[in-house]
Each structure stands twice: as C-alpha cells, then as structure tokens.
Design a protein around this motif. Structure first.
Motif, short mmCIF file in Angstrom:
data_model
loop_
_atom_site.label_atom_id
_atom_site.label_comp_id
_atom_site.label_asym_id
_atom_site.label_seq_id
_atom_site.Cartn_x
_atom_site.Cartn_y
_atom_site.Cartn_z
N ALA A 176 0.81 6.44 -7.07
CA ALA A 176 -0.55 6.32 -7.57
C ALA A 176 -1.37 7.58 -7.27
CB ALA A 176 -1.23 5.09 -6.95
N ALA A 179 2.08 1.85 -3.70
CA ALA A 179 1.04 1.87 -4.73
C ALA A 179 1.39 2.82 -5.86
CB ALA A 179 -0.29 2.28 -4.10
N GLU A 211 5.36 -2.43 -5.62
CA GLU A 211 5.26 -1.80 -6.93
C GLU A 211 6.56 -1.06 -7.23
OE1 GLU A 211 1.29 -0.41 -8.01
OE2 GLU A 211 1.39 -2.60 -7.90
N SER A 219 0.83 -1.21 0.00
CA SER A 219 0.00 0.00 0.00
C SER A 219 0.86 1.26 0.00
CB SER A 219 -0.95 -0.01 1.19
OG SER A 219 -0.29 0.29 2.42
N ASN A 260 -4.98 -3.18 -2.16
CA ASN A 260 -5.16 -2.83 -3.57
C ASN A 260 -6.05 -1.63 -3.78
OD1 ASN A 260 -4.15 -4.96 -5.82
ND2 ASN A 260 -4.46 -5.99 -3.88
N THR A 272 -8.69 1.30 -8.00
CA THR A 272 -7.62 0.60 -7.29
C THR A 272 -6.31 1.33 -7.56
OG1 THR A 272 -7.24 -0.88 -9.17
CG2 THR A 272 -8.77 -1.64 -7.48
N ASP A 273 -5.31 1.05 -6.75
CA ASP A 273 -4.03 1.73 -6.89
C ASP A 273 -2.86 0.79 -7.18
OD1 ASP A 273 -4.96 4.28 -6.59
OD2 ASP A 273 -4.22 4.57 -4.55
N CYS A 274 -3.11 -0.53 -7.20
CA CYS A 274 -2.02 -1.50 -7.34
C CYS A 274 -2.30 -2.48 -8.47
CB CYS A 274 -1.80 -2.28 -6.04
SG CYS A 274 -1.23 -1.26 -4.66
N THR A 281 1.85 8.66 -2.40
CA THR A 281 2.23 7.51 -3.23
C THR A 281 2.28 7.96 -4.69
OG1 THR A 281 -0.04 6.79 -3.62
CG2 THR A 281 1.07 5.92 -1.65
#
Length: 528
Positions: free
Chosen positions: A475, A194, A347, A191, A392, A206-208, A473
């Motif tokens: 993301a 991400a 990630e 997390s 996620n 979602t970010d992942c 992040t």
C-alpha cells in the motif's frame, strides 16, 4: 511407494502441505506454478497480477467489451453485473444482500485529502440523478457521504483478493486454541500486509480492504441495525456478517477467562439450549447459536432435502456466509479432514515470495502456539475490535499502536495490556517477547536442515522488515508511486494514465523485470 502427485492446476491447493517444517519450502514454488498455469491461459498482452483490487473498479468502462452499470442483480450506479462470476451463487448473493437489507449497501471509505483535493469532496463520478431502479436516489439522499469514496454493491468487497490460510489440527482443543490466539494477532499482521490504498480511482485514507468487505456484505435490516424498533426481525445485531469474531471459544489450556468475552453476544437461545442439552459446552454452544442469528443468503432448491447425519450442507450454508477474521471449521461428516481454523485478515501480496512469506510465518506461528502452551495472547474482544479498526488506517504498521497482552501478567480489564507498535509486537519489546522470537524458538527446538532454515529465515527477515519499517508495505509503495507520478495533480485522483503506468510497474516488479528492494529487502529480488 507411489510418487506424490503434482498439485492440481487450481488457485487453491488440492490437498494440505506436508506437516513437516521442510514441507513449507514448497509453498512458494507451488504459488509460482499456479501463476504460470494462469499465464498459459491468457491472451496476448494480458498479465497476471496478485493485487487486492483493480484501482479503477467501478469508475468508467473497465470491462472488455464495455458494459454499463445497469444490472438487475446489483442495481448499482457504478458496477456492471457483468463483472460478477456468472455462477448463480454469486449473482444471487449480490441480489439477496440488497433485497434483505431493503436498500443497496452503502460503502464509504475515507478519502485521502491532498493539497488540491476539493473541500468538501463530493464524488463527481456518481450518477446521482439516475432513475433506473427505485434505490437510485439513495446516493443523493445521504448514502454517499462527503469526503468519502462511495460504493454501492457487494462486488466492491467481493472483488477484493486476500491471502487466506487454512490450518488443520489433530483435535478440537488445539483448534479452539488456534482460533482464539490467532484472532488476537490478526490486526497487526493485516497492517503488515496492507495493500489496498485506492478505490474507484481515488486515493483512500486507509490501506486495507477489510471494512469495504464488511460494508459490502452488510445485509442487516434497519431493525437489525438498531435504526428502528424490532417488529419483524428477531435481533439487533451490532456487526455485519463480515467482521471480527464476537466471542472466544475458550481453549482448554488454562488461559481463558470469561472476562475476555466482554462483548454482549447476540445468539439464538433455542439453538443454544438444544446444543447444551446434548453435551456441547456453553462457550461452543453460544458460538454456534450466534452463527444462526443470520439468515442463509443463498439456498439451492436441490440441496434443501439433506440427511444431516451424513451431510453438513445445512450448517455450512450458514457457516460459509459468516465471514470473520478467523473461522472455526468442524470436520465434515464421514471425512478424514480434521478440525480446521481459517486465518482470514491478510491482504494478498504482489509476488509469490511475499505471499509465501506470510503464509509460512502464520503456519510457523500456529505450530509454535500449539507447542508452547504457556503462551497467552488473549485480549478482551472489544480491544481486538479497536485493533482491527486501527490496522485499516493509512500507514498503520508505522503510525498506530495496538492493544496487546504483556508477557508479564494478566490483561483483564486492561490492567496488563499495553498499547504497542507493530514492531514491538512482531519483533519484541520490554513488554512482549515478540512473534518473530516465538517462531525462532520453535525452529530452534526442531532439527531443521540448514538449507531449509536459511529459506525460512529469509521469510522471517521479510516479516521483521515489514514490522520495523525497513521494508515498505505494498500500500505504501502504491501510494508513493501515485503521488510521485508526473500526471498526479495532488487532488486524490488516480487517473487512467496513472493507473496504467501503475499496473505496468506492478507487473514489472512481480515478473522480476524491475528491482524493488524497498518492497522485499536488500539482496532479494522477486523470483520470476
């Protein structure tokens, strides 16, 4: 004594980093060198970006020269075979996953619904009426879900990039401890890392990348997925071969209890009995027998006839296509390489600084876990699976809570579990001492050179900032860039114009031409 040779010009280091704390300060420089080597081989106007995925992958002609999505290996409506590495392994993987499954993979990522997003959203870029291959009707027949971003080929998952860290230990007991303990922290660290909020030109909710990977490699038949009674296949298999681990290995440290393996494990009984009869303990035997519920995805004819006394190729063929959040790796036969654990959830990050910070932090955490044997991070497997699902989600590092073990007692059955934020787990709280304080205690016990400690503290401060929200992040930064772009229509669509400007901005940041303290912390810039 001969000087240490420079690292080879490849994406993966040719040999392990030094086991000393000082050696960790070379990680970022090594990453920078590899980036420069890549740049030296590019054409004019090409750039190197370490991003999780190309935001428009599978949406229009993004290859040069352009290619249509009409390849026989993927049979994808969206993705040309020409984007797949031409090595036979990768083309065959794409084909065999589809053929074994009996259908194309069906990847559906929840769409981020903005003010002007169509309701319901039916993806207009999917050619639902194509009739080139027998499976082309699957999207129209329900594989493509409304209000989701649909993808139909392995390449969408394997086209994602990650930061994978391989850790070596001196013996099998320490490897088992790392495998179990690191599995429980994978979700929260993912997390923090991400970096994948866009798929096929649409903002995701979602970010992942994790469940895109999982669905992209899901070769289970309808019988194995439990959709039809078992007739031809041997097992109903609850998870794809890309996912979280299904059982702990039970390190010999006094902390493991059988109740933590609360997921009913599917495994090959014959292989299990074979291993136990030859002295392998039951937990390890079940782990190995569980790997062998899967078929090999690729078999090279010239490697069929192997002497298993001197080669582990047959085992590695199964092992290497069971992709989980951590991987336990026995030493190869007749090799000086020791027992290893791969940490796989992270990630990939935009800059060498970020990637080095995560890599160094995981290494320091692993060394602390092996030094402080009283640390116990076990949670039940089913709670770890819930954590991975939550990690996620969009802005999970700030919005979600994760099941984690309290520092003050047992957690079997959830009695001593607490649902904590990423900040509480990483930086500490009333319930848990914190991963960062654990790492700092480890460093305090070592005689670390002040300059080295200062560099390591910079990395640790970055991890701390990602957890407490003071550092965004990747993301979150990408999502904000898109939503603030003048061409964005609040319809979830990332157009070619927005994507181009985004790529330029990311390149400017990673090259040090654009300051982004919100991504790194005040007083720090990307090291070009």
């Amino acid at each position: 004594m001969a000087a240490t040779p420079p690292p080879p010009p490849v994406g993966t280091p040719g040999y392990p980093y030094s086991s000393t704390v000082d050696g960790l300060t070379t990680v970022e420089a090594n990453m920078k060198r590899r980036r420069e080597i890549l740049k030296s081989h590019l054409k004019e106007n090409n750039v190197v970006l370490t991003i999780c995925n190309f935001p428009l992958l599978g949406n229009g002609n993004f290859l040069e020269p352009p290619h249509k999505p009409d390849g026989k290996f993927s049979e994808s409506l969206l993705l040309p075979d020409e984007m797949i590495n031409p090595h036979p392994r990768f083309l065959t993987l794409a084909s065999n996953i589809r053929e074994r499954r009996g259908a194309k993979v069906a990847i559906n990522v929840p769409l981020f619904r903005d003010a002007n997003t169509a309701r319901p959203f039916v993806n207009p870029t999917v050619p639902y009426d194509r009739e080139l291959f027998p499976g082309d009707s699957e999207a129209k027949d329900g594989a493509a879900q409304p209000d989701h971003i649909y993808m139909d080929a392995m390449g969408f998952g394997m086209g994602c990039c990650c930061l994978q860290i391989t850790l070596q230990t001196p013996n099998v007991d320490q490897a088992r401890r790392l495998y179990d303990q690191l599995a429980t922290v994978g979700a929260v660290l993912m997390s923090l890392s991400a970096a994948t909020p866009i798929f096929r030109g649409y903002l995701a909710d979602t970010d992942c990348r994790w469940y895109v990977l999982s669905a992209a490699a899901d070769d289970r038949t309808p019988e194995e997925r439990g959709e039809q009674p078992l007739a031809r296949d041997r097992f109903v298999i609850p998870k794809p071969r890309y996912g979280t681990i299904d059982s702990f290995l039970g390190a010999n440290d006094g902390h493991f209890r059988a109740e933590y393996n609360d997921l009913e494990l599917v495994y090959d009984r014959d292989i299990f009995q074979h291993l136990v009869a030859r002295g392998v303990d039951e937990l390890m035997a079940r782990h190995i027998a569980h790997l062998f519920i899967r078929d090999p995805l690729v078999v090279f004819e010239e490697l069929m006839d192997q002497d298993d006394a001197v080669s582990a190729d047959h085992f590695e063929n199964i092992q290497s296509t069971n992709w989980q959040n951590v991987r336990f790796k026995p030493p190869p036969p007749n090799s000086p390489i020791g027992w290893r654990v791969e940490f796989r959830p992270l990630e990939v990050q935009l800059t060498d600084f970020e990637n080095a910070a995560f890599a160094v932090f995981v290494v320091l955490l692993s060394r602390a876990l092996l030094t402080f044997s009283d640390i116990n991070l076990y949670v039940p497997i089913t709670k770890m699976d819930i954590n991975m699902d939550r990690a996620n989600r969009r802005d999970a590092v700030l919005r979600e809570r994760f099941y984690f073990r309290r520092s003050d007692g047992d957690c079997v059955g959830g009695g001593r579990l607490a649902q904590m934020t990423a900040n509480e787990i990483v930086n500490g709280s009333a319930h848990f001492v914190g991963l960062v304080p654990i790492v700092q205690m480890y460093l305090d016990q070592n005689d670390v050179d002040p300059e080295v400690r200062q560099r390591l503290d910079t990395y640790i401060a970055f991890i701390r900032g990602r957890a407490d929200g003071s550092i965004m992040t990747v993301a979150a930064w990408i999502r904000k860039f898109v939503q603030n772009h003048p061409a964005y229509k609040r319809d979830s669509v990332v157009s070619s114009e927005i994507n181009y400007d985004l790529i330029v901005a990311l390149d400017d940041i990673s090259s040090g031409r654009r300051a982004a303290p919100e991504l790194f912390g005040e007083g720090h810039a990307a090291r070009p």
